[in-house]
Scaffold this motif. Structure first.
Motif, PDB file in Angstrom:
ATOM      1  N   LEU A 371     -73.370 123.947 104.177  1.00 56.03           N
ATOM      2  CA  LEU A 371     -73.174 122.642 104.641  1.00 56.03           C
ATOM      3  C   LEU A 371     -73.791 121.656 103.641  1.00 56.03           C
ATOM      4  O   LEU A 371     -73.027 120.586 103.029  1.00 56.03           O
ATOM      5  CB  LEU A 371     -73.471 122.427 106.049  1.00 56.03           C
ATOM      6  N   LEU A 372     -74.931 121.793 103.415  1.00 53.78           N
ATOM      7  CA  LEU A 372     -75.633 120.709 102.498  1.00 53.78           C
ATOM      8  C   LEU A 372     -75.001 120.694 101.239  1.00 53.78           C
ATOM      9  O   LEU A 372     -74.951 119.512 100.488  1.00 53.78           O
ATOM     10  CB  LEU A 372     -77.057 121.282 102.415  1.00 53.78           C
ATOM     11  N   LEU A 373     -74.535 121.658 100.493  1.00 53.43           N
ATOM     12  CA  LEU A 373     -74.162 121.602  99.002  1.00 53.43           C
ATOM     13  C   LEU A 373     -72.755 121.513  98.726  1.00 53.43           C
ATOM     14  O   LEU A 373     -72.534 121.420  97.775  1.00 53.43           O
ATOM     15  CB  LEU A 373     -74.393 123.214  98.515  1.00 53.43           C
ATOM     16  N   ASN A 374     -72.005 120.914 100.077  1.00 50.46           N
ATOM     17  CA  ASN A 374     -70.854 120.676  99.955  1.00 50.46           C
ATOM     18  C   ASN A 374     -70.588 119.054 100.282  1.00 50.46           C
ATOM     19  O   ASN A 374     -69.642 118.586 100.622  1.00 50.46           O
ATOM     20  CB  ASN A 374     -69.857 121.365 100.539  1.00 50.46           C
ATOM     21  N   ARG A 383     -72.691 120.043  93.322  1.00 50.23           N
ATOM     22  CA  ARG A 383     -71.958 120.547  94.395  1.00 50.23           C
ATOM     23  C   ARG A 383     -71.613 121.978  94.199  1.00 50.23           C
ATOM     24  O   ARG A 383     -71.432 122.345  93.254  1.00 50.23           O
ATOM     25  CB  ARG A 383     -70.671 119.686  94.928  1.00 50.23           C
ATOM     26  N   SER A 384     -71.536 122.721  95.270  1.00 51.27           N
ATOM     27  CA  SER A 384     -70.995 124.016  95.031  1.00 51.27           C
ATOM     28  C   SER A 384     -69.614 124.185  94.700  1.00 51.27           C
ATOM     29  O   SER A 384     -68.932 123.534  95.056  1.00 51.27           O
ATOM     30  CB  SER A 384     -71.153 124.836  96.387  1.00 51.27           C
ATOM     31  N   GLY A 385     -69.248 125.212  93.707  1.00 45.24           N
ATOM     32  CA  GLY A 385     -67.872 125.544  93.527  1.00 45.24           C
ATOM     33  C   GLY A 385     -67.397 126.711  94.306  1.00 45.24           C
ATOM     34  O   GLY A 385     -68.071 126.997  95.315  1.00 45.24           O
ATOM     35  N   LEU A 392     -72.072 132.480  99.361  1.00 46.28           N
ATOM     36  CA  LEU A 392     -72.654 131.940 100.633  1.00 46.28           C
ATOM     37  C   LEU A 392     -72.022 132.143 101.974  1.00 46.28           C
ATOM     38  O   LEU A 392     -72.497 132.607 102.849  1.00 46.28           O
ATOM     39  CB  LEU A 392     -73.009 130.334 100.491  1.00 46.28           C
ATOM     40  N   ALA A 393     -70.608 132.054 101.983  1.00 46.16           N
ATOM     41  CA  ALA A 393     -70.066 132.487 103.117  1.00 46.16           C
ATOM     42  C   ALA A 393     -69.979 133.783 103.300  1.00 46.16           C
ATOM     43  O   ALA A 393     -70.280 134.065 104.607  1.00 46.16           O
ATOM     44  CB  ALA A 393     -68.663 132.041 102.825  1.00 46.16           C
TER      45      ALA A 393
END
Length: 412
Positions: A371-374, A383-385, A392-393
């Motif tokens: 949640l935080l990195l997106n 941001r997460s790629g 992470l998922a």
């Protein structure tokens, strides 16, 4: 937001430190014996799972470090921005977990010390280990702490890798173990090997250690990724070394090791029979270094997390969290109340409860990092790629399954 700075010119290898602290804290006696038992039961068949486990931990720790450096906020401030439920969850968790872990860490450190120097009982060495860690962390700030942790990592590395070389591993069998496969009866061992090695709540402490090291701002992202990658490469070597020992020394010999740290004491007895007492003593020293590094890391890192929690929930934001009363209060909480459990012989239900309760943090960490990195307030360059989000998922799903497994075990 804290003042940013720039990494100094020159070799970035010299800056490595917080990642080794996080990795050494996360790899405790229970992790090592779980890997050893996996090698004992299934040979090299689950080696690939140990490698995947290190990759998962790299992704989680990198996400924590990236959030701290890119936003200038701590991971707890990030959780707090997701809603008040996170503060309630984390506050309750860190208090109960700390009480249970305090007794576990002291007992794990006492096991090899009792085997090496039996003039004190187990509870005596446990109290000695707890008070030693308490005094050191109370009077020393980050750099001294990091230096001691690096020394303990060096001892662990030399002993564990040396032991793996001593049992003469077969290169072909090792390579075959990198091919994914799940032998019959190994599913839960596979999940545990992926999810269990390398830390739980201590992964979230990684960002606090980068701050204590003086890293501020996105300019340090490259250094952080190098630091984190090297640290978990070292972790991977530890894990592979213990799996080699299990596969080469014990696989097929129908040797039953005890769970938890007691299994490593069993291994020392086996090593003494095969290679002599000096090798067994060297292993016990490495075991003690591993257990004590976990104790020190939690005493220092999780106390920083608690101080940050108090600062942003119920008190003023101190300039130096390590000198404030919340830090010192949690350090006291980790050390002295859990000593009462030592005199109960650490009943079996407490061991099960600690394992089940510990499993509740990793799903929380993986989901909140997603949640935080997106979020839109995350700097675009940080941001997460797709790859980070995919790992992470998968980690979130894995840890939910492991949590369910622990709860089922508790009920059963």
């Amino acid at each position: 937001m804290e003042t940013e700075n720039q990494p100094p010119a020159g070799a970035r290898w010299k800056l490595i430190g917080p990642g080794l602290v996080a990795a050494a804290t996360g790899v405790g006696a229970g992790d090592l014996v779980a890997t050893l038992i996996a090698g004992t039961r299934f040979g090299y068949a689950l080696l690939w799972a140990a490698v995947i486990g290190c990759i998962v931990k790299i992704a989680l720790a990198e996400g924590v470090g990236r959030y701290h450096l890119a936003t200038g906020r701590t991971i707890f401030q990030g959780w707090q921005s997701l809603g008040r439920w996170t503060s309630w969850y984390f506050g309750a968790y860190i208090l109960v977990w700390g009480f249970l872990y305090g007794a576990t860490a002291m007992s794990a450190t006492a096991l090899p010390l009792t085997a090496l120097m039996p003039f004190l009982p187990l509870w005596g060495w446990a109290i000695f280990a707890g008070i030693t860690g308490f005094v050191f962390v109370w009077f020393n700030h980050y750099q001294a702490f990091e230096n001691v942790m690096k020394a303990l990592v060096a001892v662990m590395f030399v002993v564990m890798v040396g032991l793996a070389a001593l049992v003469v591993p077969r290169l072909g069998a090792i390579l075959s173990g990198l091919a994914p496969g799940v032998p019959q009866g190994s599913l839960f061992y596979t999940l545990g090997l992926i999810g269990g090695v390398g830390g739980t709540i201590t992964i979230a402490a990684y960002g606090y250690w980068t701050q204590a090291k003086g890293w501020r701002g996105p300019a340090w992202l490259g250094v952080m990724r190098l630091d984190n990658g090297v640290a978990y490469a070292v972790t991977g070597i530890f894990v592979i070394a213990m799996l080699i020992v299990g596969a080469e020394l014990l696989y097929g010999a129908q040797v039953a090791l005890a769970s938890g740290g007691k299994g490593l004491v069993d291994l020392a007895d086996i090593l003494a029979q095969r290679f002599g007492r000096p090798i067994a003593m060297a292993f016990l020293i490495g075991f003690a270094a591993s257990a004590f590094s976990s104790l020190l890391g939690v005493w220092q890192g999780v106390s920083l997390m608690f101080a940050d929690f108090v600062a942003h929930v119920g008190g003023p934001d101190p300039e130096d969290t390590q000198t404030g009363w919340p830090y010192r209060a949690y350090l006291l909480w980790l050390t002295f109340p859990p000593m009462a459990l030592l005199f109960l012989g650490k009943p079996f239900f407490l061991v099960i409860l600690y394992g089940a309760f510990g499993a509740f943090f990793m799903p929380f960490l993986a989901v909140t990092l997603l949640l935080l990195l997106n979020r839109r307030d995350m700097p675009v360059e940080a941001r997460s790629g797709w790859l980070s989000n995919a790992v992470l998922a998968c980690a979130a799903l894995l840890f939910v399954l492991l949590c369910g497994q622990e709860i089922w075990g508790l009920i059963g």
